[in-house]
Motif scaffolding. Structure first.
Motif, PDB file in Angstrom:
ATOM      1  N   THR A 417       0.830  -1.206   0.000  1.00  0.00           N
ATOM      2  CA  THR A 417       0.000   0.000   0.000  1.00  0.00           C
ATOM      3  C   THR A 417       0.863   1.253   0.000  1.00  0.00           C
ATOM      4  O   THR A 417       0.641   2.184  -0.795  1.00  0.00           O
ATOM      5  N   LYS A 418       1.844   1.312   0.894  1.00  0.00           N
ATOM      6  CA  LYS A 418       2.701   2.505   1.002  1.00  0.00           C
ATOM      7  C   LYS A 418       3.520   2.715  -0.260  1.00  0.00           C
ATOM      8  O   LYS A 418       3.620   3.838  -0.787  1.00  0.00           O
ATOM      9  N   GLU A 419       4.077   1.638  -0.793  1.00  0.00           N
ATOM     10  CA  GLU A 419       4.967   1.764  -1.948  1.00  0.00           C
ATOM     11  C   GLU A 419       4.219   2.236  -3.196  1.00  0.00           C
ATOM     12  O   GLU A 419       4.689   3.120  -3.919  1.00  0.00           O
ATOM     13  N   ILE A 420       3.052   1.670  -3.463  1.00  0.00           N
ATOM     14  CA  ILE A 420       2.349   2.059  -4.691  1.00  0.00           C
ATOM     15  C   ILE A 420       1.785   3.472  -4.567  1.00  0.00           C
ATOM     16  O   ILE A 420       1.744   4.229  -5.550  1.00  0.00           O
ATOM     17  N   VAL A 421       1.357   3.876  -3.355  1.00  0.00           N
ATOM     18  CA  VAL A 421       0.873   5.246  -3.175  1.00  0.00           C
ATOM     19  C   VAL A 421       2.021   6.234  -3.357  1.00  0.00           C
ATOM     20  O   VAL A 421       1.858   7.276  -4.017  1.00  0.00           O
ATOM     21  N   ASP A 422       3.192   5.952  -2.789  1.00  0.00           N
ATOM     22  CA  ASP A 422       4.354   6.828  -2.987  1.00  0.00           C
ATOM     23  C   ASP A 422       4.737   6.893  -4.458  1.00  0.00           C
ATOM     24  O   ASP A 422       5.131   7.957  -4.963  1.00  0.00           O
ATOM     25  N   TYR A 423       4.619   5.771  -5.146  1.00  0.00           N
ATOM     26  CA  TYR A 423       4.964   5.725  -6.571  1.00  0.00           C
ATOM     27  C   TYR A 423       3.986   6.580  -7.389  1.00  0.00           C
ATOM     28  O   TYR A 423       4.394   7.301  -8.306  1.00  0.00           O
ATOM     29  N   MET A 424       2.712   6.519  -7.052  1.00  0.00           N
ATOM     30  CA  MET A 424       1.705   7.290  -7.792  1.00  0.00           C
ATOM     31  C   MET A 424       1.808   8.773  -7.503  1.00  0.00           C
ATOM     32  O   MET A 424       1.601   9.611  -8.391  1.00  0.00           O
ATOM     33  N   TYR A 425       2.109   9.142  -6.253  1.00  0.00           N
ATOM     34  CA  TYR A 425       2.090  10.541  -5.850  1.00  0.00           C
ATOM     35  C   TYR A 425       3.474  11.200  -5.892  1.00  0.00           C
ATOM     36  O   TYR A 425       3.715  12.177  -5.193  1.00  0.00           O
TER      37      TYR A 425
END
Length: 549
Positions: A417-425
């Motif tokens: 969850t944290k990694e994909i959100v950081d990647y998107m934002y």
């Protein structure tokens, strides 16, 4: 010489009289035979005409013959044919023997034809009670205003008890030609075209972020249910709500979640294409039918609550004066919606109207003012994205080695969850042919669902291919088809499983990892950026829109 028997004179006279009597009887019988043969011959001749039955009586039937109603005896029909005879059934009419004149003929029904008359189509515009006594002293009854077409305009018909039981306003009805008796009724076709569901099955718990939107919906609709006495005494609840924001941010899901939360609630989703019609007056009538159908179900107790959701409502109620040269249907629909929302038509207190748009500035200003609340549904920020992703990540298998690396399955899900959100934002830009835009400015709830859906399908695809590689197909019929049709070659199972069949020992170890999520984002990001830029959402003019929450 043979002796002749002597017959007394009185006996001779008696025998002669008997002979004359039998002779006359014979001649009468021969005449009756000729008459009977003539009658049978005429009764078997081709029918004079064909008509359909309007009403059945004891000894005869009322038949429509070329627009003229006639009472005709059943003639040569059997008792079973008379019993099965229906109103609207075609019958042949011909010569039959007259019961009152043995040597004469009359006209009657000779045969039942295996065809039914075509009913005329009408629509119940209005039902109203007739309170005054009629001239015949029959007392009050019901009058139906029926739109029948074919140049007739409207028909005002007094209803019988059976007719009143089978019809409601807005229904299509089948009318018997000639008498215009109502023989069939049909549910309104317009209402059946829309998406109508009971409890759509969407929970507020399934919607990540949008806390403010959820709060406003619950405060407007649910709190008055909890405290109906105070709300009815001190103020009406907000039953007309307009939500606006960019596409894919959860407006429809919030409306469905509200309908799911209300007990015995029906959700009606309406789009512009389902309302507009090329025929004069049909479009605004379609609007009335939607509200009336929902209202009637609340009145008769079929539903306890109802939510009418207008998707892309800007297409229904654009600023008036923009449609010069058109048929005028958009402006008439806008006017009809204004009347309904402004209280011209009485709405049930448990009926909620929700509109959704991503182009608020295009909606007619007077129409906007009819809503009690105007709620902005914003694009998810980073915190909301965490909430959305975590909901989707809960329902996917996780890679075995990622779980082993992070120490537990829960930690592995939190990491993804944290990694994909950081990647998107990240602050990186997305370059397209029509412009550039930051990654964080294109993220919507629908886009996140698309990414997670792709990643989940990719993980399940790899898990299934490994199952095939190991020959773990349990369905024998499917396994036979797999071998005979060469599905392995079509799906390129050998090449795709070459690497991870060495990495994983068991099928259950294959699952979602960060590579799947990044691949999903990179696959859809370009198209999503072009959609956001083309929609022009960021270029909306600033203006006062009314009440904001």
């Amino acid at each position: 010489m043979e002796e002749v028997e002597y017959i007394p004179r009185d006996e001779y006279e008696r025998l002669e009289s008997e002979y004359r009597r039998l002779r006359r009887r014979y001649e009468e019988t021969a005449a009756y035979k000729d008459d009977l043969e003539r009658l049978v011959s005429k009764s078997r001749s081709p029918p004079l005409d064909c008509g359909f039955v309007v009403e059945k009586l004891d000894e005869s039937a009322i038949v429509n013959l070329n627009g003229v109603l006639k009472a005709l005896p059943y003639g040569t029909l059997t008792a079973k044919e008379i019993e099965n005879l229906q109103e609207g059934k075609y019958v042949f009419v011909g010569r039959i023997p007259d019961k009152n004149n043995p040597s004469g003929f009359t006209v009657g029904i000779t045969e039942v034809y295996d065809r039914m008359v075509t009913l005329e189509v009408g629509e119940i515009e209005e039902l109203r009670k007739e309170d005054d006594d009629g001239e015949d002293g029959s007392g009050s009854g019901w009058i139906a205003e029926i739109s029948a077409g074919k140049g007739r305009g409207r028909i005002y018909k007094k209803l019988g008890d059976k007719e009143k039981e089978i019809i409601k306003e807005g229904m299509k009805v089948g009318l018997l030609p000639g008498t215009l008796d109502i023989k069939r009724s049909y549910s309104p076709k317009e209402y059946s075209r829309y998406e109508v569901t009971k409890s759509p099955g969407v929970s507020f718990n399934n919607i990540g972020g949008l806390k403010t939107v959820k709060q406003e919906l619950l405060k407007s609709i649910v709190l008055p249910m909890v405290n109906p006495e105070d709300y009815s005494r001190y103020g009406e609840s907000s039953r007309r709500i307009l939500m606006y924001g960019p596409p894919g941010c959860g407006k429809t899901m919030c409306a469905k979640a509200l309908a799911s939360a209300l007990p015995n609630c029906e959700f009606v989703k309406v789009g512009a294409g389902e309302l507009f019609s090329m025929w004069l007056g049909e479009s605004e009538k379609n609007v009335r039918v939607v509200f009336k159908a929902a209202n009637d179900k609340l009145e008769d107790g079929t539903n306890d609550y109802a939510v009418i959701f207008f998707d892309e409502i800007d297409a229904l109620a654009q600023e008036r004066g923009m449609h010069t040269g058109s048929s005028g249907a958009p402006e008439r629909v806008t006017a009809q919606l204004l009347d309904i929302l402004d209280g011209f038509y009485e709405l049930h207190p448990h009926l909620t109207v929700i509109g959704a748009t991503n182009r608020l500035h295009l909606i007619d200003s007077a129409f906007r003012s009819r809503f009690d609340k105007i709620i902005e549904v914003q694009m998810p920020d980073k915190e909301a994205a965490y909430s959305i992703v975590s909901i989707y990540v809960k329902n996917v298998p996780i890679d075995h080695y990622l779980i082993k690396e992070k120490g537990s399955e829960e930690e592995a899900r939190s990491y993804l969850t944290k990694e994909i959100v950081d990647y998107m934002y990240s602050d990186a830009f997305v370059e397209t042919e029509i412009g550039r835009i930051k990654r964080k400015d294109i993220i919507t709830g629908r886009f996140i669902a698309q990414i997670l859906g792709y990643a989940r399908d990719k993980a399940l695809e790899e898990r299934t291919m490994m199952m095939m590689k190991k020959g773990a197909i349990r369905n024998e019929v499917l396994k036979k088809a797999w071998d005979e049709e060469g599905f392995s070659e079509v799906l390129d199972v050998g090449r795709k499983t070459k690497d991870f069949v060495k990495r994983y020992k068991h099928v259950e170890e294959v699952g979602l990892n960060m590579q799947h999520l990044k691949e999903g984002f990179d696959k859809f990001v370009q198209r999503r950026a072009e959609e956001i830029l083309a929609s022009g959402y960021e270029e909306m003019p600033d203006e006062e829109t009314g009440m904001h929450y």
